[in-house]
Design an enzyme around this catalytic site. Sequence first.
Site, PDB file in Angstrom:
ATOM      1  N   ARG A 119     -94.379 -37.434  33.704  1.00 29.82           N
ATOM      2  CA  ARG A 119     -93.712 -37.685  32.423  1.00 29.82           C
ATOM      3  C   ARG A 119     -92.699 -36.564  32.191  1.00 29.82           C
ATOM      4  O   ARG A 119     -93.078 -35.408  32.040  1.00 29.82           O
ATOM      5  CB  ARG A 119     -94.734 -37.692  31.295  1.00 29.82           C
ATOM      6  CG  ARG A 119     -94.148 -37.976  29.896  1.00 29.82           C
ATOM      7  CD  ARG A 119     -95.247 -37.835  28.838  1.00 29.82           C
ATOM      8  NE  ARG A 119     -96.405 -38.653  29.156  1.00 29.82           N
ATOM      9  CZ  ARG A 119     -97.613 -38.470  28.591  1.00 29.82           C
ATOM     10  NH1 ARG A 119     -97.800 -37.513  27.699  1.00 29.82           N
ATOM     11  NH2 ARG A 119     -98.629 -39.256  28.935  1.00 29.82           N
ATOM     12  N   HIS A 164     -98.652 -33.866  32.137  1.00 33.16           N
ATOM     13  CA  HIS A 164     -97.973 -34.895  32.925  1.00 33.16           C
ATOM     14  C   HIS A 164     -96.647 -34.391  33.477  1.00 33.16           C
ATOM     15  O   HIS A 164     -96.214 -34.833  34.554  1.00 33.16           O
ATOM     16  CB  HIS A 164     -97.713 -36.125  32.061  1.00 33.16           C
ATOM     17  CG  HIS A 164     -98.910 -36.986  31.831  1.00 33.16           C
ATOM     18  ND1 HIS A 164     -99.286 -37.993  32.688  1.00 33.16           N
ATOM     19  CD2 HIS A 164     -99.813 -37.000  30.823  1.00 33.16           C
ATOM     20  CE1 HIS A 164    -100.364 -38.599  32.230  1.00 33.16           C
ATOM     21  NE2 HIS A 164    -100.714 -38.011  31.085  1.00 33.16           N
ATOM     22  N   ASP A 171    -102.688 -41.039  33.905  1.00 34.03           N
ATOM     23  CA  ASP A 171    -103.483 -41.851  32.988  1.00 34.03           C
ATOM     24  C   ASP A 171    -103.812 -43.149  33.706  1.00 34.03           C
ATOM     25  O   ASP A 171    -102.890 -43.837  34.196  1.00 34.03           O
ATOM     26  CB  ASP A 171    -102.706 -42.164  31.708  1.00 34.03           C
ATOM     27  CG  ASP A 171    -102.425 -40.930  30.866  1.00 34.03           C
ATOM     28  OD1 ASP A 171    -103.161 -39.931  30.994  1.00 34.03           O
ATOM     29  OD2 ASP A 171    -101.465 -40.974  30.074  1.00 34.03           O
ATOM     30  N   GLU A 253    -109.792 -37.763  26.325  1.00 31.50           N
ATOM     31  CA  GLU A 253    -109.175 -39.033  26.708  1.00 31.50           C
ATOM     32  C   GLU A 253    -109.825 -39.543  27.985  1.00 31.50           C
ATOM     33  O   GLU A 253    -109.671 -38.925  29.048  1.00 31.50           O
ATOM     34  CB  GLU A 253    -107.666 -38.851  26.923  1.00 31.50           C
ATOM     35  CG  GLU A 253    -106.927 -38.391  25.678  1.00 31.50           C
ATOM     36  CD  GLU A 253    -105.466 -38.076  25.920  1.00 31.50           C
ATOM     37  OE1 GLU A 253    -104.734 -37.899  24.925  1.00 31.50           O
ATOM     38  OE2 GLU A 253    -105.046 -38.008  27.101  1.00 31.50           O
ATOM     39  N   HIS A 256    -107.436 -39.819  31.216  1.00 28.61           N
ATOM     40  CA  HIS A 256    -106.538 -38.714  31.573  1.00 28.61           C
ATOM     41  C   HIS A 256    -107.190 -37.798  32.615  1.00 28.61           C
ATOM     42  O   HIS A 256    -108.243 -37.211  32.358  1.00 28.61           O
ATOM     43  CB  HIS A 256    -106.224 -37.933  30.294  1.00 28.61           C
ATOM     44  CG  HIS A 256    -105.284 -36.790  30.447  1.00 28.61           C
ATOM     45  ND1 HIS A 256    -104.063 -36.736  29.813  1.00 28.61           N
ATOM     46  CD2 HIS A 256    -105.381 -35.619  31.125  1.00 28.61           C
ATOM     47  CE1 HIS A 256    -103.463 -35.586  30.095  1.00 28.61           C
ATOM     48  NE2 HIS A 256    -104.252 -34.897  30.899  1.00 28.61           N
TER      49      HIS A 256
END
Length: 281
Positions: A119, A164, A171, A253, A256
């Site tokens: 990301r 990320h 994810d 999460e 993740h």
Amino acid sequence: MATLRWLRPTARVLATLLVTTVLSWTPTAATAEAGIVRASAPAGAGGRGPAGFVALSDVDHTILQDIRYDTYHNFVGRPIVGYRDPICILTRQAAEGLHRAQVAAQSLGYSLKVYDCFRPQRAVDDFVRWAERLDDQRMKAEFYPRVDKTVLFADGYIASRSGHSRGSTVDLTLVALPPRPQRPYLRGEPLVSCFAPRWQRFGDNTVDMGTGFDCFDPLANTLDPRITGRAMDNRLLLKQVMTDAGFTNYASEWWHYTLAGEPYPDTYFDFPVARRAVTGG
């Protein structure tokens, strides 16, 4: 068939956040010196990513991809800045780790499906700007129905840096084999809470994990004791195959995971998520 170690959770696991220095993607010769990453093309020009990044499909084409930030089906409600193609890009080490996890998952009758991989920092910045626009609540009913947008930073759901952006965090979830078809998301369709019963939520083809992906709610904590039965079993199965492949879960999460010993632990990259970033096309 592989044998898995099953441990039932006894208490909620608290997350630990890593705070490191952000480094920029800059338009100079490709080198790494004193922790500064430099590249041969400007981030805004759609140039190639640094050496060592690959398209996941070039390492394992069997892993399913559903890159949500390239679509309207995410907590912002539109494609995110920096996502130009629906492609998973990772460091080669992380991609090879996912291949190991996929082999284990397939032996048990499942496939991995990735929602997000590398990301760019510009996408993280886009999240921050969105979080500061308190009047933009278009996706609240699905992704954060019980959380006030004013506390997204304080509660850790949005941050100015993301693992990320280092290229070794992913994810993901599990899909039973053979995968069922997944219907397309229709922009503007009625939203259902991310922690509603599985049959009421968006009809993707994944196993039940107790919440949907990117659910801003404590129920998304991997070992939240309120998640029981098959949903918790599925979380533990994902955790086992990923841990055995060398990844560590972020406890807040369930989706993740970060590669242990990641190659760029203190570096945040900002090249776009685009095919040409790893192909040179």
